[in-house]
Write a protein that holds these residues in place. Structure first.
Motif, PDB file in Angstrom:
ATOM      1  N   LYS A   1      14.099 -34.685  -3.986  1.00 15.59           N
ATOM      2  CA  LYS A   1      14.773 -33.989  -5.097  1.00 15.59           C
ATOM      3  C   LYS A   1      16.275 -34.252  -5.093  1.00 15.59           C
ATOM      4  O   LYS A   1      16.909 -34.279  -6.142  1.00 15.59           O
ATOM      5  N   LEU A   2      16.845 -34.428  -3.903  1.00 10.12           N
ATOM      6  CA  LEU A   2      18.290 -34.657  -3.790  1.00 10.12           C
ATOM      7  C   LEU A   2      18.668 -36.134  -3.880  1.00 10.12           C
ATOM      8  O   LEU A   2      19.830 -36.459  -4.128  1.00 10.12           O
ATOM      9  N   GLU A   3      17.713 -37.005  -3.665  1.00  7.04           N
ATOM     10  CA  GLU A   3      17.982 -38.453  -3.650  1.00  7.04           C
ATOM     11  C   GLU A   3      18.582 -38.896  -4.981  1.00  7.04           C
ATOM     12  O   GLU A   3      18.066 -38.589  -6.046  1.00  7.04           O
ATOM     13  N   GLY A   4      19.683 -39.576  -4.911  1.00  5.35           N
ATOM     14  CA  GLY A   4      20.300 -40.134  -6.107  1.00  5.35           C
ATOM     15  C   GLY A   4      21.092 -39.142  -6.941  1.00  5.35           C
ATOM     16  O   GLY A   4      21.533 -39.475  -8.041  1.00  5.35           O
ATOM     17  N   ALA A   5      21.279 -37.920  -6.437  1.00  3.92           N
ATOM     18  CA  ALA A   5      22.078 -36.938  -7.179  1.00  3.92           C
ATOM     19  C   ALA A   5      23.528 -37.396  -7.212  1.00  3.92           C
ATOM     20  O   ALA A   5      24.134 -37.618  -6.166  1.00  3.92           O
ATOM     21  N   ASN A   6      24.072 -37.565  -8.391  1.00 13.72           N
ATOM     22  CA  ASN A   6      25.450 -38.052  -8.524  1.00 13.72           C
ATOM     23  C   ASN A   6      26.454 -37.132  -7.842  1.00 13.72           C
ATOM     24  O   ASN A   6      27.430 -37.596  -7.257  1.00 13.72           O
ATOM     25  N   HIS A   7      26.228 -35.840  -7.923  1.00  8.81           N
ATOM     26  CA  HIS A   7      27.169 -34.877  -7.367  1.00  8.81           C
ATOM     27  C   HIS A   7      27.011 -34.701  -5.852  1.00  8.81           C
ATOM     28  O   HIS A   7      27.874 -34.129  -5.209  1.00  8.81           O
ATOM     29  N   LEU A   8      25.910 -35.190  -5.270  1.00  2.06           N
ATOM     30  CA  LEU A   8      25.665 -35.107  -3.815  1.00  2.06           C
ATOM     31  C   LEU A   8      25.082 -36.435  -3.323  1.00  2.06           C
ATOM     32  O   LEU A   8      23.918 -36.508  -2.928  1.00  2.06           O
ATOM     33  N   PRO A   9      25.874 -37.483  -3.313  1.00  2.00           N
ATOM     34  CA  PRO A   9      25.326 -38.802  -2.968  1.00  2.00           C
ATOM     35  C   PRO A   9      24.760 -38.883  -1.546  1.00  2.00           C
ATOM     36  O   PRO A   9      23.888 -39.717  -1.284  1.00  2.00           O
ATOM     37  N   HIS A  10      25.214 -38.023  -0.637  1.00  2.00           N
ATOM     38  CA  HIS A  10      24.709 -38.038   0.741  1.00  2.00           C
ATOM     39  C   HIS A  10      23.906 -36.780   1.058  1.00  2.00           C
ATOM     40  O   HIS A  10      23.525 -36.570   2.211  1.00  2.00           O
ATOM     41  N   GLY A  11      23.652 -35.984   0.067  1.00  2.00           N
ATOM     42  CA  GLY A  11      22.964 -34.709   0.279  1.00  2.00           C
ATOM     43  C   GLY A  11      21.588 -34.838   0.878  1.00  2.00           C
ATOM     44  O   GLY A  11      21.205 -34.044   1.745  1.00  2.00           O
ATOM     45  N   SER A  12      20.843 -35.846   0.470  1.00  2.00           N
ATOM     46  CA  SER A  12      19.476 -35.974   0.979  1.00  2.00           C
ATOM     47  C   SER A  12      19.448 -36.232   2.480  1.00  2.00           C
ATOM     48  O   SER A  12      18.505 -35.837   3.165  1.00  2.00           O
ATOM     49  N   ARG A  13      20.500 -36.857   3.000  1.00  2.00           N
ATOM     50  CA  ARG A  13      20.545 -37.163   4.436  1.00  2.00           C
ATOM     51  C   ARG A  13      20.841 -35.945   5.301  1.00  2.00           C
ATOM     52  O   ARG A  13      20.726 -36.022   6.516  1.00  2.00           O
ATOM     53  N   THR A  14      21.213 -34.845   4.673  1.00  2.00           N
ATOM     54  CA  THR A  14      21.505 -33.644   5.464  1.00  2.00           C
ATOM     55  C   THR A  14      20.240 -32.846   5.785  1.00  2.00           C
ATOM     56  O   THR A  14      20.270 -31.988   6.656  1.00  2.00           O
TER      57      THR A  14
ATOM     58  N   ARG B   1      26.708 -31.849   9.116  1.00  2.00           N
ATOM     59  CA  ARG B   1      26.519 -33.121   8.412  1.00  2.00           C
ATOM     60  C   ARG B   1      27.297 -33.102   7.107  1.00  2.00           C
ATOM     61  O   ARG B   1      27.465 -32.056   6.483  1.00  2.00           O
ATOM     62  N   SER B   2      27.717 -34.286   6.706  1.00  2.00           N
ATOM     63  CA  SER B   2      28.462 -34.423   5.467  1.00  2.00           C
ATOM     64  C   SER B   2      27.654 -33.842   4.307  1.00  2.00           C
ATOM     65  O   SER B   2      26.481 -34.141   4.157  1.00  2.00           O
ATOM     66  N   GLN B   3      28.249 -32.993   3.530  1.00  2.00           N
ATOM     67  CA  GLN B   3      27.700 -32.367   2.333  1.00  2.00           C
ATOM     68  C   GLN B   3      26.660 -31.284   2.609  1.00  2.00           C
ATOM     69  O   GLN B   3      26.071 -30.746   1.675  1.00  2.00           O
ATOM     70  N   ALA B   4      26.423 -30.919   3.866  1.00  2.00           N
ATOM     71  CA  ALA B   4      25.423 -29.884   4.165  1.00  2.00           C
ATOM     72  C   ALA B   4      25.766 -28.558   3.490  1.00  2.00           C
ATOM     73  O   ALA B   4      24.889 -27.880   2.950  1.00  2.00           O
ATOM     74  N   ARG B   5      27.049 -28.178   3.516  1.00  2.00           N
ATOM     75  CA  ARG B   5      27.446 -26.913   2.883  1.00  2.00           C
ATOM     76  C   ARG B   5      27.171 -26.944   1.385  1.00  2.00           C
ATOM     77  O   ARG B   5      26.762 -25.941   0.806  1.00  2.00           O
TER      78      ARG B   5
END
Length: 127
Positions: A42-55, A77-81
């Motif tokens: 669901k988070l993969e490819g989100a423009n506003h959270l480009p690294h969100g899926s990795r968290t 992790r980056s963008q976890a918050r």
């Protein structure tokens, strides 16, 4: 049924909880991984959270009496918050609920996994 048969059955039934642990571990592990993967998708490819899926990660815990898994954005992790804000919402942002949706979607799969774990434990005990 003879007394020997009853004794053997009681002994076999007594081994089921011990045997069940290894199979329940697998059910928890598979469901945790499925939830993590669905949430990541669901988070993969989100423009506003480009690294969100990795968290999104998971950890499993085991005690003699229980099994559990913690799934979510890993602190540090980056963008976890930001992933947590997207999940739960904020005053100016509605909650997306990707993680809770993944959990709901996996519920029946987890139930099947637990049923299989019990069946496998009974088979291992010769029942």
């Amino acid at each position: 049924m003879s007394a020997d048969d009853l004794t053997k059955l009681a002994r076999d039934l007594g081994t089921v909880p011990d045997n069940a642990g290894e199979f329940l571990d697998k059910a928890v592990e598979v469901s945790a991984r499925n939830i993590k993967d669905a949430w990541r998708d669901k988070l993969e490819g989100a423009n506003h959270l480009p690294h969100g899926s990795r968290t999104i990660t998971y950890d499993t815990q085991r005690t003699r009496q229980s099994r559990s898994a913690e799934i979510g954005a890993e602190r540090g992790r980056s963008q976890a918050r930001f992933v947590k804000v997207v999940e739960n919402g904020a005053p100016t942002l509605g909650a997306r609920g990707y993680g809770s949706g993944a959990l709901r979607d996996e519920e029946s799969g987890f139930d099947r996994g637990v049923e299989k774990a019990i069946d496998d434990a009974l088979k291992k005990a010769g029942l």
